[in-house]
Scaffold this motif. Structure first.
Motif, PDB file in Angstrom:
ATOM      1  N   LYS A  28      -6.722   4.996  -4.177  1.00 33.87           N
ATOM      2  CA  LYS A  28      -6.875   6.229  -3.339  1.00 33.87           C
ATOM      3  C   LYS A  28      -8.378   6.625  -2.560  1.00 33.87           C
ATOM      4  CE  LYS A  28      -2.722   8.870  -4.905  1.00 33.87           C
ATOM      5  NZ  LYS A  28      -1.818   8.833  -3.795  1.00 33.87           N
ATOM      6  N   LYS A  29      -9.157   6.363  -3.570  1.00 30.82           N
ATOM      7  CA  LYS A  29     -10.528   6.174  -3.422  1.00 30.82           C
ATOM      8  C   LYS A  29     -11.252   5.320  -2.127  1.00 30.82           C
ATOM      9  CE  LYS A  29     -14.690   6.585  -6.386  1.00 30.82           C
ATOM     10  NZ  LYS A  29     -15.096   6.437  -7.795  1.00 30.82           N
ATOM     11  N   LYS A  32      -8.913   3.986  -0.038  1.00 33.61           N
ATOM     12  CA  LYS A  32      -8.234   4.438   1.417  1.00 33.61           C
ATOM     13  C   LYS A  32      -9.115   5.390   1.878  1.00 33.61           C
ATOM     14  CE  LYS A  32      -4.655   6.984   0.734  1.00 33.61           C
ATOM     15  NZ  LYS A  32      -3.241   7.435   0.578  1.00 33.61           N
ATOM     16  N   LYS A  33      -9.656   6.226   1.239  1.00 31.39           N
ATOM     17  CA  LYS A  33     -10.203   7.469   1.787  1.00 31.39           C
ATOM     18  C   LYS A  33     -11.661   7.097   2.312  1.00 31.39           C
ATOM     19  CE  LYS A  33     -12.262  12.173   0.644  1.00 31.39           C
ATOM     20  NZ  LYS A  33     -12.345  12.855  -0.468  1.00 31.39           N
ATOM     21  N   LYS A  34     -12.378   5.951   1.592  1.00 29.23           N
ATOM     22  CA  LYS A  34     -13.728   5.568   2.162  1.00 29.23           C
ATOM     23  C   LYS A  34     -13.560   4.721   3.547  1.00 29.23           C
ATOM     24  CE  LYS A  34     -17.298   2.508   1.230  1.00 29.23           C
ATOM     25  NZ  LYS A  34     -18.008   1.268   0.273  1.00 29.23           N
ATOM     26  N   ASP A  41     -11.042   5.506   5.421  1.00 31.61           N
ATOM     27  CA  ASP A  41     -10.139   6.220   6.409  1.00 31.61           C
ATOM     28  C   ASP A  41      -8.930   5.416   6.935  1.00 31.61           C
ATOM     29  OD1 ASP A  41      -9.906   8.641   7.875  1.00 31.61           O
ATOM     30  OD2 ASP A  41     -10.651   7.953   9.692  1.00 31.61           O
ATOM     31  N   LYS A  69      -5.127   5.728   7.167  1.00 29.32           N
ATOM     32  CA  LYS A  69      -3.908   6.573   7.215  1.00 29.32           C
ATOM     33  C   LYS A  69      -2.591   5.833   7.215  1.00 29.32           C
ATOM     34  CE  LYS A  69      -6.193  10.602   8.290  1.00 29.32           C
ATOM     35  NZ  LYS A  69      -7.492  10.170   7.601  1.00 29.32           N
ATOM     36  N   CYS A 125       0.721  -1.353   0.030  1.00 31.29           N
ATOM     37  CA  CYS A 125       0.067  -0.136   0.004  1.00 31.29           C
ATOM     38  C   CYS A 125       0.822   1.328  -0.120  1.00 31.29           C
ATOM     39  CB  CYS A 125      -0.872  -0.122   1.161  1.00 31.29           C
ATOM     40  SG  CYS A 125      -2.191  -1.294   1.096  1.00 31.29           S
ATOM     41  N   ASP A 131       0.677   3.467  -3.515  1.00 32.57           N
ATOM     42  CA  ASP A 131       0.248   5.025  -3.174  1.00 32.57           C
ATOM     43  C   ASP A 131       1.167   5.960  -4.092  1.00 32.57           C
ATOM     44  OD1 ASP A 131      -1.781   6.520  -1.920  1.00 32.57           O
ATOM     45  OD2 ASP A 131      -0.405   7.303  -0.546  1.00 32.57           O
TER      46      ASP A 131
END
Length: 360
Positions: free
Chosen positions: A299-300, A302-304, A306, A308, A281, A285
């Motif tokens: 990235k989408k 990862k954001k969904k 949350d 880090k 990961c 990235d």
């Protein structure tokens, strides 16, 4: 031209609760009452009655708990083999690995080294194993690595991180019980699931791609999108689908190969001990240049959830440490050739890798 004559797992059982069939499956394989089954179990299950009460120990069978905090090492394989040989007079009836990729890789390696002399480091590479392994069973308790289906067992040795890639590596039997994955922590679930997703991206965008690997890769890719981007899956559906995505993702690289993310994450893992899923990961990235669509989708996801990712892993490394990582990564030639074609050395220079690692 000669094509790869690829070995596959000869038996597989899938379904919620199928772990309960383990005793029935392995008992006909018992050689005699003195030839034990050795159960290698992830030590997160120490004291977990729900799982342990279902491990079918009999006669001289042995249960060994192993920590998966670090990536599997050749020295660890050799110690386990020695321990088994010294404890039991008879060669074991079989090895059963219960856990994630680390435990499954250890089980495959131990099964091989019980019938092949020397040290496991001697077999890191392609087709170096001479004798068939003893009977071995894989029971994944987390989904994504594809270790349950692959013909490799990835080990960190004294000089390199490289698999024992051989026709004798795949499991004789795999038990796919999605229920066993119910207590996996969110971050771990994401990182290991992304290992599967990255397998698909690297396989589907590689120069080695053919219809065999494409059919598995596309299925795994669709499943990953459902699991990590759809909102209407129940937890059970998500567990079932990720277990199948892992299987298909592992199959997709059977006839092709992984690529840039895996090559570079091996470097991180060898030097810093970064676990495989999270290492993939961290690297992936930064790989927009190689896999623009795949990274955008990552990235989408990862954001969904949350997620880090750790930053600054390479911030304080010296010249020698960068060189070590680059040596490990650049030595994995089939991965680079799959990713970029025969002339990959024109694109991938030591300076290029150094610049990428510096971002991580």
């Amino acid at each position: 031209m000669s094509y790869k004559n690829y070995p596959m797992v000869s038996r597989v059982v899938f379904g919620r609760g199928c772990f309960n069939q383990l005793a029935d499956i392995i008992s006909p394989k018992r050689l005699n009452t003195r030839a034990p089954f050795i159960f290698l179990v992830d030590d997160v299950f120490k004291g977990d009655a729900w799982l342990n009460s279902r491990i079918p120990l009999a006669y001289d069978d042995q249960l060994i708990y192993i920590s998966a905090k670090e990536e599997p090492k050749t020295s660890q394989v050799d110690e386990l083999v020695e321990q088994i040989i010294l404890t039991h007079k008879d060669r074991p009836s079989g090895i059963i690995g219960i856990g994630g990729g680390t435990l499954l890789d250890l089980a495959k390696a131990v099964a091989i080294m019980l019938t092949n002399e020397g040290e496991s480091r001697d077999y890191q590479g392609w087709d170096l194993v001479k004798n068939p392994a003893i009977y071995h069973v894989g029971v994944p308790t987390i989904s994504g690595t594809g270790a349950e289906v692959s013909r490799t067992t990835v080990l960190t040795g004294p000089e390199k991180k490289l698999g024992i890639n051989s026709d004798y590596t795949p499991f004789d039997q795999v038990i796919l019980d999605p229920e066993l994955t119910k207590d996996v922590p969110k971050e771990q679930w994401f990182y290991t699931g992304m290992d599967c997703y990255i397998h698909c991206i690297e396989s589907l965008n590689g120069t080695y791609l053919n219809a065999f690997s494409q059919s598995y890769g596309e299925k795994a890719y669709e499943l990953c999108k459902e699991i990590f981007l759809d909102n209407d899956l129940s937890e059970e559906e998500s567990q079932d689908k990720l277990m199948m995505a892992s299987w298909h993702g592992g199959m997709s690289i059977a006839y092709s190969q992984v690529g840039v993310a895996h090559a570079m994450s091996y470097g991180l893992s060898f030097l810093l001990g970064t676990k495989h899923g999270i290492g993939n990961c961290i690297v992936f990235d930064h790989l927009e240049e190689f896999y623009p669509e795949g990274v955008a989708l990552f990235k989408k996801m990862k954001k969904k959830f949350d997620i880090k990712l750790p930053q600054g892993l390479c911030a304080d490394l010296d010249e020698q440490q960068f060189d070590t990582m680059i040596d490990v990564a650049i030595s994995l030639e089939p991965l680079w050739e799959n990713a970029l074609g025969k002339n990959w050395k024109q694109t991938i220079t030591r300076e290029k890798l150094r610049a990428l690692y510096e971002k991580m």
